[in-house]
Design an enzyme around this catalytic site. Sequence first.
Site, short mmCIF file in Angstrom:
data_model
loop_
_atom_site.label_atom_id
_atom_site.label_comp_id
_atom_site.label_asym_id
_atom_site.label_seq_id
_atom_site.Cartn_x
_atom_site.Cartn_y
_atom_site.Cartn_z
N CYS A 169 0.73 -1.22 -0.02
CA CYS A 169 0.09 -0.12 0.13
C CYS A 169 0.87 1.39 0.11
O CYS A 169 1.77 1.43 0.75
CB CYS A 169 -0.82 0.11 1.11
SG CYS A 169 -1.88 1.52 1.53
N GLU A 224 2.68 -6.00 8.39
CA GLU A 224 3.05 -4.49 8.03
C GLU A 224 3.95 -4.00 8.99
O GLU A 224 5.04 -3.29 8.76
CB GLU A 224 1.79 -3.76 8.43
CG GLU A 224 2.13 -2.40 7.88
CD GLU A 224 0.89 -1.10 8.52
OE1 GLU A 224 1.46 -0.06 8.65
OE2 GLU A 224 -0.17 -1.85 8.24
N SER A 242 -6.40 -6.62 10.87
CA SER A 242 -6.49 -5.72 11.89
C SER A 242 -7.33 -4.85 11.87
O SER A 242 -7.99 -4.27 12.79
CB SER A 242 -5.01 -5.06 11.71
OG SER A 242 -4.83 -4.16 13.12
N ASN A 243 -7.40 -4.03 10.91
CA ASN A 243 -8.63 -2.89 10.87
C ASN A 243 -9.95 -3.30 10.92
O ASN A 243 -10.77 -2.86 11.72
CB ASN A 243 -8.38 -2.04 9.25
CG ASN A 243 -9.12 -2.83 8.13
OD1 ASN A 243 -10.09 -2.86 7.87
ND2 ASN A 243 -8.12 -3.74 7.47
N SER A 276 -10.36 -4.58 3.89
CA SER A 276 -10.11 -5.99 3.22
C SER A 276 -11.27 -6.83 2.75
O SER A 276 -11.12 -7.62 2.26
CB SER A 276 -8.66 -6.66 3.75
OG SER A 276 -9.06 -6.98 5.02
#
Length: 312
Positions: A99, A129, A226-227, A269
Site C-alpha cells: 500500500c 506490516e 487488523s482494521n 479488506s
Amino acid sequence: MTIHSVLLAEPRGFCAGVDRAIEIVEKALLKFGAPIYVRHEIVHNNFVVDALKKKGAVFVEDLNDVPPGATLIFSAHGVSRTVQQEAQARGFSIFDATCPLVTKVHVEVAKLHKEGYEFIMIGHKGHPEVEGTLGQIDSGIHLVESVADVASLRPAQTERLAVVTQTTLSVDDTAEILAVVKDKFPTVRQPKQQDICYATQNRQDAVKLLSNQVDIVIVVGSPTSSNSTRLQELAHRMGADSYMVDSATELQPQWFVGKSSVGLTAGASAPEVLVQEVITQLRLMGAVSVRKMNGLLENTKYPLPKGLRSSS
C-alpha cells in the site's frame, strides 16, 4: 426474531490500497499466466485469498517456496529490506503491491534513519506490516503495543527520536499511546501526516456514528484483518453489541434476540459481495428496511506498477 432495520456504514469495505493490491495479482495472472507467487496473503481476507488461489495465485511465507524465474508479488502489507534484497538476488520478476501509505512510512523511516534518528513504532507484534516496517533498518527501532510498553522504553538517545505507526490501528488507542510517549519524550518527532491511513480513520469514524444508532453492529472481515478487528472493538467500546463475521454463514440467530436495528460495516479488506450476502441473510431473519448512513465518499485511486498498466 425482532430485526426490523439494517443501517449500512459509509464508507465501508475495500480501500484504494486493497483495490490496487488485488488488481496487481489479477493483472499479473492475465499477463503472465498461472502460477503467480505472492509473498504473504495479498490482503487479510479469506474470501479474496481463496478466489485468487482458484485463479492461480500461490501464497507463500518463505521465498524458498518460490521457483527460479517466477513472478513474485509483495503483499499490501509491505516487506522488510532483507526480503526485498533476497527476492532481487534470486532474480524473480517482482511487482510490489505494498500500500502506498505503508510505503510512505518506510520512506520516512529510511530518510530519518540516515539523519541519525531512532524510532518508536506503535503497532502489533508479528503483524506483517509491522515486520516490514521494523525491517527497513537494522537497529534503533522500538515497538510498543500499549501504554504500559512505553514505561520500559530505553532509546540510546532522545535528541533524535521519531514516532511511526502501523496504518491499521485504532485511532483512539494510538492517540492514547502517543500522548504517553510525548509525555516521556517531549521532543519526540511526530509523523508529518498521521500514519494511520485515511480509510482506517474513515471506517472508524463511521462506526462511531453507526454504533449510536443501532442495537447491534456486525463487522464483515476475517480474523487476521487488523482494521476489521479494530472496528469490532470500537463498536463494542461505543456501547453496542458487536460481532465480526467472515461470511453470512457465521451469523448466529441468538445475537439478534431483542434487537430491532442492526448496523453493518466491513473492514478495508472485505469485499462488498460479502456485505450483500449478510444483508440477504438479515432479510431472511426479518429485516424489512436497509438504508445507508450519510458518509464520506472516497475517490482515492493508486496507480499500478509499470509493467501492469494497460498501456504497458
